[in-house]
Design a protein around this motif. Structure first.
Motif, PDB file in Angstrom:
ATOM      1  N   SER A 132       0.825  -1.204   0.000  1.00  0.00           N
ATOM      2  CA  SER A 132       0.000   0.000   0.000  1.00  0.00           C
ATOM      3  C   SER A 132       0.864   1.261   0.000  1.00  0.00           C
ATOM      4  CB  SER A 132      -0.902   0.005   1.227  1.00  0.00           C
ATOM      5  OG  SER A 132      -1.546   1.249   1.384  1.00  0.00           O
ATOM      6  N   GLU A 133       0.361   2.275  -0.676  1.00  0.00           N
ATOM      7  CA  GLU A 133       1.024   3.577  -0.666  1.00  0.00           C
ATOM      8  C   GLU A 133       0.880   4.262   0.693  1.00  0.00           C
ATOM      9  OE1 GLU A 133       2.825   4.790  -3.058  1.00  0.00           O
ATOM     10  OE2 GLU A 133       2.323   3.435  -4.715  1.00  0.00           O
ATOM     11  N   SER A 134      -0.081   3.837   1.487  1.00  0.00           N
ATOM     12  CA  SER A 134      -0.376   4.521   2.742  1.00  0.00           C
ATOM     13  C   SER A 134       0.462   4.032   3.924  1.00  0.00           C
ATOM     14  CB  SER A 134      -1.860   4.366   3.085  1.00  0.00           C
ATOM     15  OG  SER A 134      -2.179   3.003   3.345  1.00  0.00           O
ATOM     16  N   VAL A 135       1.164   2.902   3.769  1.00  0.00           N
ATOM     17  CA  VAL A 135       1.969   2.373   4.877  1.00  0.00           C
ATOM     18  C   VAL A 135       3.365   2.986   4.805  1.00  0.00           C
ATOM     19  CG1 VAL A 135       2.873   0.305   5.983  1.00  0.00           C
ATOM     20  CG2 VAL A 135       0.641   0.232   4.860  1.00  0.00           C
ATOM     21  N   PRO A 136       3.873   3.553   5.891  1.00  0.00           N
ATOM     22  CA  PRO A 136       5.185   4.201   5.847  1.00  0.00           C
ATOM     23  C   PRO A 136       6.306   3.240   5.448  1.00  0.00           C
ATOM     24  CG  PRO A 136       3.998   4.829   7.838  1.00  0.00           C
ATOM     25  CD  PRO A 136       3.211   3.726   7.205  1.00  0.00           C
ATOM     26  N   ALA A 137       7.295   3.792   4.752  1.00  0.00           N
ATOM     27  CA  ALA A 137       8.440   2.984   4.322  1.00  0.00           C
ATOM     28  C   ALA A 137       9.167   2.381   5.513  1.00  0.00           C
ATOM     29  CB  ALA A 137       9.394   3.846   3.495  1.00  0.00           C
ATOM     30  N   GLU A 138       9.202   3.105   6.646  1.00  0.00           N
ATOM     31  CA  GLU A 138       9.874   2.597   7.838  1.00  0.00           C
ATOM     32  C   GLU A 138       9.210   1.330   8.361  1.00  0.00           C
ATOM     33  OE1 GLU A 138      10.639   7.000   7.626  1.00  0.00           O
ATOM     34  OE2 GLU A 138       8.913   5.685   7.349  1.00  0.00           O
ATOM     35  N   VAL A 139       7.914   1.191   8.141  1.00  0.00           N
ATOM     36  CA  VAL A 139       7.189  -0.018   8.551  1.00  0.00           C
ATOM     37  C   VAL A 139       7.488  -1.163   7.596  1.00  0.00           C
ATOM     38  CG1 VAL A 139       4.891  -1.020   8.846  1.00  0.00           C
ATOM     39  CG2 VAL A 139       5.352   1.305   9.664  1.00  0.00           C
ATOM     40  N   LEU A 140       7.540  -0.867   6.308  1.00  0.00           N
ATOM     41  CA  LEU A 140       7.618  -1.911   5.290  1.00  0.00           C
ATOM     42  C   LEU A 140       9.024  -2.454   5.059  1.00  0.00           C
ATOM     43  CD1 LEU A 140       5.184  -0.326   2.691  1.00  0.00           C
ATOM     44  CD2 LEU A 140       4.767  -2.400   4.022  1.00  0.00           C
ATOM     45  N   ALA A 141      10.046  -1.600   5.132  1.00  0.00           N
ATOM     46  CA  ALA A 141      11.386  -2.040   4.742  1.00  0.00           C
ATOM     47  C   ALA A 141      11.861  -3.275   5.510  1.00  0.00           C
ATOM     48  CB  ALA A 141      12.385  -0.885   4.881  1.00  0.00           C
TER      49      ALA A 141
END
Length: 381
Positions: A169-178
């Motif tokens: 999702s575009e709405s989830v921060p990159a810090e969460v996803l990486a």
């Protein structure tokens, strides 16, 4: 949106697609302990069928990157480190599909596995593709001509066929996803392994180590109804563990703290221990702590940490299971990302990346990561 690269020679069906990059892609290359990274420019990439070129949005420094650069883990050089990342597809070599079978396209925001497997060898067929006979691991492979973009400490990554990829999702921060590509998916795999043996719901789960894997495992287990105790010597990490679903956070150096936490929970023994620190002393403590019929999941021992003595009679009489988890399957990655999408506002995953630094400052970023002040340090191309 990254610039669209130029396709200079699409070629016939089944032949590589040559991509010109202007400006060139950049990779930070590690040459060995106590040596600074060097910059390598990559102006052209050839994508074979099923491969993809991804522009990195954010990479995070895993503990294994720190161990490698400190000389505690063997690694081939020259090497582009980094295996936790989120990015955007900028080119593909023909059809590229996500874990769920859907086609991926230019512009899709994605995370991808730490590894690429063949899918056909005996280990892949047995359901352990992370141990594929032809395994390729991002951030762990020696840099080679025509495959220079092999890790996350770069502006782009060249993904091989057989890499599990997932649209996010575009709405989830990159810090969460990486961190999903290593720590989060590995934590999910560890909790799944425990749940296969002992029903996690209402179980007492002891997590040793409040790094990213330990904190994430605590959140996943708590979300499944477990009563979680986290043990870590760092008071700041213990406070953080309480925000990741732990019912109690104790100092492992205080022998009475764990028993007091158990008593507060109204329970007599521990059903599951997830050892996420990698310390030989912590492994021994994990085996000593688990109760009758329980399971110990070892997930932190990914570098040489010394041997230990185990009493086999106690394991037999107490029906104890000991299980090792290393990396994860595509299913684990898929499930871990779904968990992040659903729960990233309930648990403070975005706060685990305590600093973001430019890619060019990778050596300073690694020093900061070694200090332990942040659970993760981010690198931004």
């Amino acid at each position: 949106m990254p610039d669209v690269p130029t396709v200079t020679a699409p070629g016939a069906v089944g032949t590589p697609v040559r991509i010109d990059l202007d400006p060139p892609a950049v990779a930070m290359v590690w040459l060995g302990a106590d040596r600074p990274h060097e910059v390598v420019a990559v102006p052209r990439v050839a994508l074979a069928p099923g491969e993809a070129l991804v522009a990195i949005e954010l990479a995070t420094i895993c503990g294994s990157d720190v161990h490698t650069t400190a000389g505690r883990r063997r690694a081939p050089v020259p090497l582009v480190l980094g295996h936790e990342y989120v990015g955007r597809i900028v080119a593909t070599g023909g059809d590229v599909r996500a874990i769920d079978g859907s086609l991926l396209f230019h512009g899709d925001r994605v995370v991808w596995s730490i590894m690429a497997g063949c899918g056909t060898c005996d280990r892949c067929r047995r359901g352990i593709p992370q141990k594929c006979r032809a395994l390729v691991k991002y951030g762990h492979e020696r840099l080679e001509p025509r495959w220079e973009l092999t890790g996350g400490f770069a502006s782009h990554v060249h993904l091989r066929r057989g890499t599990a990829m997932l649209r996010v999702s575009e709405s989830v921060p990159a810090e969460v996803l990486a961190p999903a590509s290593c720590g989060t998916a590995t934590a999910w795999a560890a909790v799944e392994r425990a749940d296969d043996t002992t029903d996690i719901d209402d179980a007492v789960v002891l997590v040793l180590g409040a790094g990213l894997i330990g904190l994430t495992a605590a959140a996943i287990a708590a979300d499944r109804g477990a009563r979680v105790i986290v043990a870590d010597p760092d008071a700041r990490r213990r406070d953080l563990a309480l925000r990741f679903g732990a019912a109690a956070a104790v100092d492992p150096l205080d022998p009475s703290a764990r028993e007091a936490a158990l008593a507060d929970l109204g329970r007599a023994e521990i059903d599951v221990v997830i050892e996420a620190s990698g310390s030989a002393a912590a492994v021994a403590s994990a085996i000593d702590a688990v109760g009758v019929g329980g399971i110990v999941v070892l997930v932190g021992s990914v570098f040489p940490g010394g041997s230990l003595t185990v009493d086999p009679e106690r394991l037999v009489r107490n029906l104890v299971t000991i299980s090792g988890v290393h990396n994860y399957t595509p299913h684990d990655l898929h499930a871990a990302v779904r968990f992040l999408h659903a729960r990233h506002t309930r648990y403070p995953f975005d706060e685990l990346v305590g600093a973001r630094m430019p890619l060019a400052d990778v050596d300073a970023a690694l020093e900061l990561a070694r200090s332990g002040d942040s659970v993760r340090v981010g690198l931004v191309p």
